[in-house]
Design an enzyme around this catalytic site. Structure first.
Site, PDB file in Angstrom:
ATOM      1  N   ARG A 187     -11.896 -18.720   4.956  1.00 56.68           N
ATOM      2  CA  ARG A 187     -10.769 -19.007   5.840  1.00 56.68           C
ATOM      3  C   ARG A 187     -11.199 -19.252   7.279  1.00 56.68           C
ATOM      4  O   ARG A 187     -10.655 -20.132   7.949  1.00 56.68           O
ATOM      5  CB  ARG A 187      -9.763 -17.850   5.774  1.00 56.68           C
ATOM      6  CG  ARG A 187      -9.006 -17.807   4.465  1.00 56.68           C
ATOM      7  CD  ARG A 187      -8.109 -16.602   4.343  1.00 56.68           C
ATOM      8  NE  ARG A 187      -7.300 -16.708   3.131  1.00 56.68           N
ATOM      9  CZ  ARG A 187      -6.474 -15.754   2.705  1.00 56.68           C
ATOM     10  NH1 ARG A 187      -6.345 -14.625   3.400  1.00 56.68           N
ATOM     11  NH2 ARG A 187      -5.772 -15.921   1.601  1.00 56.68           N
ATOM     12  N   GLY A 209       0.809 -14.492  -1.029  1.00 54.85           N
ATOM     13  CA  GLY A 209       0.857 -15.579  -1.996  1.00 54.85           C
ATOM     14  C   GLY A 209       1.046 -15.128  -3.422  1.00 54.85           C
ATOM     15  O   GLY A 209       1.670 -15.814  -4.222  1.00 54.85           O
ATOM     16  N   GLY A 210       0.499 -13.969  -3.766  1.00 55.23           N
ATOM     17  CA  GLY A 210       0.699 -13.450  -5.120  1.00 55.23           C
ATOM     18  C   GLY A 210      -0.557 -13.222  -5.929  1.00 55.23           C
ATOM     19  O   GLY A 210      -0.697 -12.185  -6.563  1.00 55.23           O
ATOM     20  N   HIS A 251      -4.503 -11.931   9.379  1.00 52.44           N
ATOM     21  CA  HIS A 251      -4.952 -10.601   8.960  1.00 52.44           C
ATOM     22  C   HIS A 251      -5.853 -10.019  10.041  1.00 52.44           C
ATOM     23  O   HIS A 251      -6.694 -10.731  10.597  1.00 52.44           O
ATOM     24  CB  HIS A 251      -5.731 -10.712   7.642  1.00 52.44           C
ATOM     25  CG  HIS A 251      -6.016  -9.400   6.970  1.00 52.44           C
ATOM     26  ND1 HIS A 251      -5.225  -8.899   5.963  1.00 52.44           N
ATOM     27  CD2 HIS A 251      -7.004  -8.508   7.137  1.00 52.44           C
ATOM     28  CE1 HIS A 251      -5.722  -7.742   5.545  1.00 52.44           C
ATOM     29  NE2 HIS A 251      -6.812  -7.483   6.239  1.00 52.44           N
ATOM     30  N   ASN A 279       4.362  -6.964   4.702  1.00 52.40           N
ATOM     31  CA  ASN A 279       3.614  -8.209   4.538  1.00 52.40           C
ATOM     32  C   ASN A 279       3.405  -8.574   3.075  1.00 52.40           C
ATOM     33  O   ASN A 279       3.167  -9.739   2.751  1.00 52.40           O
ATOM     34  CB  ASN A 279       2.243  -8.102   5.219  1.00 52.40           C
ATOM     35  CG  ASN A 279       2.226  -8.764   6.583  1.00 52.40           C
ATOM     36  OD1 ASN A 279       3.229  -9.309   7.037  1.00 52.40           O
ATOM     37  ND2 ASN A 279       1.088  -8.732   7.240  1.00 52.40           N
ATOM     38  N   THR A 280       3.466  -7.590   2.188  1.00 53.80           N
ATOM     39  CA  THR A 280       3.222  -7.862   0.769  1.00 53.80           C
ATOM     40  C   THR A 280       4.219  -8.880   0.234  1.00 53.80           C
ATOM     41  O   THR A 280       3.864  -9.753  -0.559  1.00 53.80           O
ATOM     42  CB  THR A 280       3.302  -6.556  -0.035  1.00 53.80           C
ATOM     43  OG1 THR A 280       2.329  -5.649   0.471  1.00 53.80           O
ATOM     44  CG2 THR A 280       3.029  -6.807  -1.512  1.00 53.80           C
ATOM     45  N   GLU A 317      -4.073  -2.660   5.305  1.00 50.02           N
ATOM     46  CA  GLU A 317      -4.564  -3.334   6.502  1.00 50.02           C
ATOM     47  C   GLU A 317      -4.695  -2.415   7.709  1.00 50.02           C
ATOM     48  O   GLU A 317      -5.407  -2.738   8.661  1.00 50.02           O
ATOM     49  CB  GLU A 317      -3.645  -4.515   6.838  1.00 50.02           C
ATOM     50  CG  GLU A 317      -4.259  -5.520   7.788  1.00 50.02           C
ATOM     51  CD  GLU A 317      -3.376  -6.744   8.003  1.00 50.02           C
ATOM     52  OE1 GLU A 317      -3.676  -7.526   8.925  1.00 50.02           O
ATOM     53  OE2 GLU A 317      -2.386  -6.920   7.254  1.00 50.02           O
ATOM     54  N   LEU A 322      -4.452  -7.904  -1.677  1.00 44.68           N
ATOM     55  CA  LEU A 322      -3.623  -7.266  -2.702  1.00 44.68           C
ATOM     56  C   LEU A 322      -4.447  -6.284  -3.525  1.00 44.68           C
ATOM     57  O   LEU A 322      -3.978  -5.196  -3.862  1.00 44.68           O
ATOM     58  CB  LEU A 322      -2.980  -8.330  -3.590  1.00 44.68           C
ATOM     59  CG  LEU A 322      -1.905  -9.173  -2.890  1.00 44.68           C
ATOM     60  CD1 LEU A 322      -1.530 -10.384  -3.731  1.00 44.68           C
ATOM     61  CD2 LEU A 322      -0.676  -8.335  -2.584  1.00 44.68           C
ATOM     62  N   ALA A 381       0.830  -1.203   0.000  1.00 42.36           N
ATOM     63  CA  ALA A 381       0.000   0.000   0.000  1.00 42.36           C
ATOM     64  C   ALA A 381       0.865   1.254   0.000  1.00 42.36           C
ATOM     65  O   ALA A 381       0.584   2.224  -0.716  1.00 42.36           O
ATOM     66  CB  ALA A 381      -0.931  -0.004   1.204  1.00 42.36           C
TER      67      ALA A 381
END
Length: 616
Positions: free
Chosen positions: A445, A155-156, A552, A150-151, A581, A597, A123
């Site tokens: 999740r 995972g991508g 998160h 954290n980026t 976040e 993302l 961000a």
């Protein structure tokens, strides 16, 4: 010591060992070369850049670990120590030598700028890059030695509905039925502000189903409604929460533009596949070519530096500067104790959540009955809630703080995501310690985490050799290394695999036999899994141990659709913006995988756009 170059395998962070070549003379360390190809890029790069130079320049192993990368730091030091011992030297003596002398000159500094960004994760880098595109002068503050936050550990895959692209891919078994089930939701269960959009989505789904088409359907409306329903939750006190309609709308309407913007800056995406992370509910993930979140952080990081931003690492923001109710800058502190004062027209908070601050997690949690003191986290150690505290200094309101997301498929010891074999959820087979499935692997999740906790916490992802074709960022070398280290289990038969992990062979064999039959049928009568792809039948067979970890924090500073921070009276705090976040209100009680993302790059850009418009 016996002179020569010694090949060492030291303990790494993302892999079980880290190859090193250490060149020694009779009494000196001449050179250190680290092969970090097996490590997670971006997590410990500064270790491999800094520590070998520091050790060679000062001829000591008594060096401090790089903040946030302790395992890799110790790995480098231990590797050199092993080489010294192998050469006949005394590594302990090298460990006890004097530390490198730090520069004594501590200088306070002041900066004048248009925009100061606090936190150099995705961000923050997005906000910095967009501000530079507006011709603004930018200072970025990052408390850790390297950028990425954290980026880098993400995972991508990034969620963004792109129907024309997604039409290239066939629907998976169960996906159409999942759409029909969603469309059949009674309108009274939908909150009023979402009802008209939900009715429009119902029409879209009906047209798609009636057409008999067999492609992957998607739309902004589907993304919106799934984000809303995926986050609609009730806490332990009976308080219900759902995503702010305007914020959710802003996210889904602009996510694809964020993908296109990232492409313009140099991020390469693999358009040959559409994927989804765990808990995403739908295949709309745009996956970068490069591994994981590093694909974003290094491209954006290089771009902002090349275009003139002042990036100050190892610089922790301590307090906001306030004048007449307006935020006009920040006071920070360098690791050497010097004071940094940044005077700015706009301050953008992008410092992440508080997932690595256990006391803060436990203080605010109202969703989970219990969070253990030693529960691991997927987060960078930097993610400790600093930005939320800074926002509160200016009177910011908080929203949704009690909702903490657990990542169900985390490493049991470290909390990492990318040990073992991680695959898209349509290929997950989750079994408990008895070898039985216990949940719909395609679920959200929090649903998966609750089911795992109810089954003792520890569980296994079962896969066969074919899984490697869809696994995220997995190489045969890393698989072999993890099997050797005992963090991943492999066998030629399911029976042998079951024995390795303490299960009754016939139980696991029966579980997999049933699952394979469900793939054939496209229907899961046990747990209602709604999308299938691969069976599990081709040796070798694998078991990845997993356990929920803190991932998160949904809550944060209250913002509006322009990313302006709102105070406790409902008014805009002038000069203060937030993205990522650190801000709350979008994901409500549970975030969909792949939405973070989309969130950070969308609202990072929005914050920069608003700051430019309001502070010319």
């Amino acid at each position: 010591m016996k002179p020569g170059t010694y090949s060492i395998k030291a303990q790494g962070h993302g892999s079980s060992y880290m190859p090193m070549k250490v060149t020694l003379t009779e009494d000196k360390i001449k050179d250190i070369q680290v092969d970090a190809s097996g490590e997670t890029k971006g997590v410990a790069d500064e270790v491999f850049n800094r520590l070998p130079k520091l050790i060679v320049a000062n001829q000591t192993l008594n060096v401090d670990a790089v903040s946030g990368a302790t395992i890799s730091s110790h790995g480098v030091v231990d590797g050199v120590a092993a080489a010294i011992d192998e050469a006949g030297g005394d590594a302990q003596e090298w460990r006890e030598r004097a530390k490198p002398v730090k520069e004594s000159a501590v200088q306070d500094k002041e900066y004048e700028t248009d925009v100061v960004v606090i936190g150099a994760g995705g961000a923050g880098l997005a906000a910095a890059a967009r501000s530079l595109q507006h011709g603004r002068k930018v200072v970025v503050l990052e408390k850790f030695p390297q950028i990425g936050g954290n980026t880098t550990r993400a995972g991508g895959p990034m969620n963004a509905a792109e129907p024309e692209w997604q039409k290239q891919f066939k629907a998976l078994a169960g996906e159409k039925e999942d759409l029909e089930k969603l469309a059949a939701t009674p309108i009274k269960q939908i909150d009023p502000e979402y009802q008209s959009d939900f009715e429009a989505l119902q029409k879209q789904i009906k047209e798609y189903v009636d057409s008999g088409a067999n492609y992957l359907f998607d739309s902004k409306l589907l993304h919106e409604i799934q984000t809303y329903l995926g986050g609609k939750r009730t806490d332990l006190n009976g308080n219900e929460i759902h995503g702010n309609y305007a914020l959710v709308k802003e996210l889904v309407d602009n996510a694809l533009n964020s993908v296109k913007w990232l492409k313009e800056l140099g991020v390469k995406f693999d358009d040959s596949q559409v994927t989804m992370p765990v808990g995403a509910l739908w295949r709309r993930g745009h996956k970068p070519v490069e591994p994981m979140g590093y694909a974003y952080s290094h491209v954006l990081g290089d771009w902002v530096k090349e275009h003139g931003a002042t990036v100050l690492t190892e610089t922790r923001a301590k307090h906001l500067l306030l004048e007449d109710g307006r935020v006009v800058g920040v006071v920070a502190e360098k690791n050497d104790g010097s004071k940094i004062t940044v005077h700015a027209k706009a301050v953008i908070l992008t410092s992440g959540g508080f997932g690595a601050n256990m006391k803060m997690v436990q203080k605010y949690n109202t969703y989970w009955k219990h969070i253990d003191n030693d529960m691991p986290t997927t987060n960078s150690p930097a993610i400790t809630g600093d930005g939320i505290k800074l926002g509160q200094e200016a009177g910011a309101a908080l929203v949704g703080m009690g909702f903490i997301q657990l990542m169900p498929v985390s490493d049991p010891k470290t909390g990492e995501l990318f040990t073992g074999l991680q695959t898209p959820p349509e290929n997950y087979i989750m079994v408990n310690q008895q070898g039985k499935r216990f949940v719909n692997e395609f679920a959200e999740r929090d649903t998966l985490a609750k089911a795992a906790i109810a089954n003792g916490g520890l569980f296994y992802l079962i896969a066969d050799d074919k899984i490697k074709a869809t696994a995220y960022n997995t190489t045969q070398e890393s698989i072999d290394a993890q099997v050797k280290a005992g963090t991943l289990f492999r066998a030629n038969t399911l029976a042998d695999l079951a024995k390795q992990i303490g299960m009754q062979p016939e139980v696991l064999e029966d579980t997999i036999k049933k699952y394979n039959s469900y793939v054939d049928q496209g229907v899961d009568p046990e747990f209602g899994k709604s999308a299938f792809n691969l069976k599990c039948k081709v040796a070798s067979f694998y078991a990845t141990p997993r356990k929920p970890a803190i991932h998160h924090t949904m809550g944060g500073l209250k913002i509006d659709t322009d990313a302006r921070v709102i105070d406790q009276k409902g008014s805009v705090i002038k000069g203060l913006y937030a993205a990522g976040e650190v801000a709350g209100g979008i994901h409500a009680g549970n975030r969909l995988g792949g939405n973070s993302l989309a969130d950070i790059f969308t609202f990072g850009r929005i914050a920069a756009n608003t700051a430019f418009a309001e502070n010319k």
